[in-house]
Write an enzyme that holds these catalytic residues in place. Structure first.
Site, PDB file in Angstrom:
ATOM      1  N   LYS A  77       0.827  -1.190   0.000  1.00 58.07           N
ATOM      2  CA  LYS A  77       0.000   0.000   0.000  1.00 58.07           C
ATOM      3  C   LYS A  77       0.870   1.252   0.000  1.00 58.07           C
ATOM      4  O   LYS A  77       0.400   2.356  -0.235  1.00 58.07           O
ATOM      5  CB  LYS A  77      -0.851   0.028   1.288  1.00 58.07           C
ATOM      6  CG  LYS A  77      -1.759  -1.142   1.480  1.00 58.07           C
ATOM      7  CD  LYS A  77      -2.401  -1.059   2.887  1.00 58.07           C
ATOM      8  CE  LYS A  77      -2.756  -2.411   3.383  1.00 58.07           C
ATOM      9  NZ  LYS A  77      -3.138  -2.391   4.815  1.00 58.07           N
ATOM     10  N   GLY A  78       2.153   1.084   0.325  1.00 56.27           N
ATOM     11  CA  GLY A  78       3.027   2.220   0.612  1.00 56.27           C
ATOM     12  C   GLY A  78       3.192   3.213  -0.524  1.00 56.27           C
ATOM     13  O   GLY A  78       3.470   4.388  -0.297  1.00 56.27           O
TER      14      GLY A  78
ATOM     15  N   ARG B 251       0.085   6.890   7.212  1.00 59.03           N
ATOM     16  CA  ARG B 251       0.180   6.884   5.742  1.00 59.03           C
ATOM     17  C   ARG B 251      -0.363   8.169   5.117  1.00 59.03           C
ATOM     18  O   ARG B 251       0.063   8.567   4.039  1.00 59.03           O
ATOM     19  CB  ARG B 251      -0.615   5.704   5.151  1.00 59.03           C
ATOM     20  CG  ARG B 251      -0.039   4.337   5.458  1.00 59.03           C
ATOM     21  CD  ARG B 251      -0.747   3.299   4.592  1.00 59.03           C
ATOM     22  NE  ARG B 251      -0.555   1.931   5.041  1.00 59.03           N
ATOM     23  CZ  ARG B 251       0.470   1.160   4.703  1.00 59.03           C
ATOM     24  NH1 ARG B 251       1.434   1.635   3.950  1.00 59.03           N
ATOM     25  NH2 ARG B 251       0.551  -0.084   5.148  1.00 59.03           N
TER      26      ARG B 251
ATOM     27  N   ASP C  13       7.658   2.925  -2.730  1.00 55.32           N
ATOM     28  CA  ASP C  13       7.800   4.023  -1.775  1.00 55.32           C
ATOM     29  C   ASP C  13       9.245   4.177  -1.317  1.00 55.32           C
ATOM     30  O   ASP C  13       9.773   5.283  -1.253  1.00 55.32           O
ATOM     31  CB  ASP C  13       6.862   3.839  -0.566  1.00 55.32           C
ATOM     32  CG  ASP C  13       6.955   2.457   0.077  1.00 55.32           C
ATOM     33  OD1 ASP C  13       7.744   1.606  -0.405  1.00 55.32           O
ATOM     34  OD2 ASP C  13       6.226   2.215   1.055  1.00 55.32           O
TER      35      ASP C  13
ATOM     36  N   LYS D  65      17.327   4.174   0.766  1.00 57.44           N
ATOM     37  CA  LYS D  65      18.247   4.087   1.906  1.00 57.44           C
ATOM     38  C   LYS D  65      19.413   3.184   1.490  1.00 57.44           C
ATOM     39  O   LYS D  65      19.450   2.019   1.857  1.00 57.44           O
ATOM     40  CB  LYS D  65      17.544   3.398   3.095  1.00 57.44           C
ATOM     41  CG  LYS D  65      16.639   4.246   3.945  1.00 57.44           C
ATOM     42  CD  LYS D  65      16.175   3.375   5.125  1.00 57.44           C
ATOM     43  CE  LYS D  65      14.985   3.944   5.831  1.00 57.44           C
ATOM     44  NZ  LYS D  65      14.404   2.982   6.793  1.00 57.44           N
TER      45      LYS D  65
ATOM     46  N   ASP E 194      15.002  -0.359   0.695  1.00 55.70           N
ATOM     47  CA  ASP E 194      15.713  -0.535   1.960  1.00 55.70           C
ATOM     48  C   ASP E 194      16.806  -1.588   1.740  1.00 55.70           C
ATOM     49  O   ASP E 194      17.883  -1.263   1.245  1.00 55.70           O
ATOM     50  CB  ASP E 194      14.657  -0.936   3.002  1.00 55.70           C
ATOM     51  CG  ASP E 194      15.179  -0.997   4.413  1.00 55.70           C
ATOM     52  OD1 ASP E 194      15.845  -0.057   4.843  1.00 55.70           O
ATOM     53  OD2 ASP E 194      14.912  -2.004   5.095  1.00 55.70           O
TER      54      ASP E 194
HETATM   55  P1  IMP Z   1      13.258  -3.931   1.030  1.00 57.94           P
HETATM   56  O1  IMP Z   1      12.883  -5.223   0.398  1.00 57.94           O
HETATM   57  O2  IMP Z   1      14.028  -4.157   2.303  1.00 57.94           O
HETATM   58  O3  IMP Z   1      13.969  -2.978   0.104  1.00 57.94           O
HETATM   59  O4  IMP Z   1      11.909  -3.349   1.537  1.00 57.94           O
HETATM   60  C1  IMP Z   1      11.262  -2.264   1.092  1.00 57.94           C
HETATM   61  C2  IMP Z   1       9.954  -2.170   1.873  1.00 57.94           C
HETATM   62  O5  IMP Z   1      10.189  -2.119   3.287  1.00 57.94           O
HETATM   63  C3  IMP Z   1       9.253  -0.890   1.552  1.00 57.94           C
HETATM   64  O6  IMP Z   1       8.383  -1.046   0.458  1.00 57.94           O
HETATM   65  C4  IMP Z   1       8.523  -0.579   2.831  1.00 57.94           C
HETATM   66  O7  IMP Z   1       7.262  -1.223   2.822  1.00 57.94           O
HETATM   67  C5  IMP Z   1       9.359  -1.165   3.917  1.00 57.94           C
HETATM   68  N1  IMP Z   1      10.197  -0.141   4.571  1.00 57.94           N
HETATM   69  C6  IMP Z   1      11.535  -0.055   4.547  1.00 57.94           C
HETATM   70  N2  IMP Z   1      11.992   0.983   5.256  1.00 57.94           N
HETATM   71  C7  IMP Z   1      10.893   1.620   5.732  1.00 57.94           C
HETATM   72  C8  IMP Z   1      10.708   2.814   6.535  1.00 57.94           C
HETATM   73  O8  IMP Z   1      11.637   3.525   6.955  1.00 57.94           O
HETATM   74  N3  IMP Z   1       9.411   3.135   6.802  1.00 57.94           N
HETATM   75  C9  IMP Z   1       8.349   2.422   6.362  1.00 57.94           C
HETATM   76  N4  IMP Z   1       8.489   1.310   5.615  1.00 57.94           N
HETATM   77  C10 IMP Z   1       9.747   0.905   5.301  1.00 57.94           C
HETATM   78 MG    MG Z   2       6.376  -0.924   0.315  1.00 60.63          MG
END
Ligand code: IMP
Ligand code: MG
Length: 185
Positions: free
Chosen positions: A47-48, A170, A105, A136, A108
């Site tokens: 949903k982000g 959100r 969104d 990030k 990470d």
């Molecule tokens: P990744 O697979 O670790 O790159 O995850 C990305 C997902 O983790 C994003 O789509 C977010 O849903 C969640 N996420 C990562 N960091 C944050 C944050 O600081 N705030 C909120 N959601 C986050």
């Molecule tokens: Mg997300």
């Protein structure tokens, strides 16, 4: 009435900055997807990315179709290798003619988008690119570089403009960092 803005320690990306970012990225998308041979489909990762997607699609002027997927990554913060779970898949019989642009969104660890781009390419998409509002880079567990990026942020947990903590925040119009006491309450 509870004011969620009181839970925010600092604003990291203001409404005005977000507006400038979506304008800039929409212009980049217009430049890159201008050809008549392109069928651009913006794929919102629920949903982000809902709020980012809504603002961005209004500023893109090349013809676009939209679609949605719901994806979660397994094993976040653990030692596991990092798998993704697709809760809502992209079901398009015409996928082999689609230029997919995944709208996310935040990147990470990179696990979600690196898996998802491979998955959609294997499904037969004509092309797959990625666009994220926030990045990030210091948190990467797998190598991943988004094709379009709004802004790099430090390693802090952020909320607002679609991003949540426990499904809250959100709807805030900016991206902010939560006060530590909100986590520990
Ligand atoms: P990744 O697979 O670790 O790159 O995850 C990305 C997902 O983790 C994003 O789509 C977010 O849903 C969640 N996420 C990562 N960091 C944050 C944050 O600081 N705030 C909120 N959601 C986050
Ligand atoms: Mg997300």
């Amino acid at each position: 009435m509870r004011n969620l803005k009181n839970d925010i320690e600092k604003v990291l990306v203001s409404e005005a900055e977000i507006d400038a970012i979506t304008t800039r990225i929409a212009a980049e998308i217009d430049r890159d997807y201008a050809g008549d041979d392109k069928k651009l489909v913006l794929v919102c990762i629920l949903k982000g990315s809902l709020v980012f997607m809504g603002d961005l699609m209004k500023k893109v002027t090349v013809p676009v179709e939209i679609d949605c997927m719901k994806v979660s990554s397994y094993g976040k913060g653990s030692e596991s290798s990092g798998q993704i779970h697709i809760a809502l898949d992209l079901l398009r019989p015409d996928i082999n003619t689609c230029d997919l642009l995944i709208i996310e969104d935040i990147v990470d660890s990179g696990v979600t988008l690196s898996h998802l781009t491979k998955y959609l390419a294997l499904k037969g998409a004509k092309s797959v690119k990625t666009c994220t509002l926030l990045d990030k880079p210091s948190r990467r567990r797998v190598e991943f570089v988004p094709d379009y990026c709004g802004i790099e942020v430090p390693d802090e947990f952020v909320v607002g403009y679609g991003l949540d903590f426990a499904e809250m925040y959100r709807a805030l119009p900016f991206v902010g960092v939560l006060k530590p006491e909100v986590y520990t309450k």
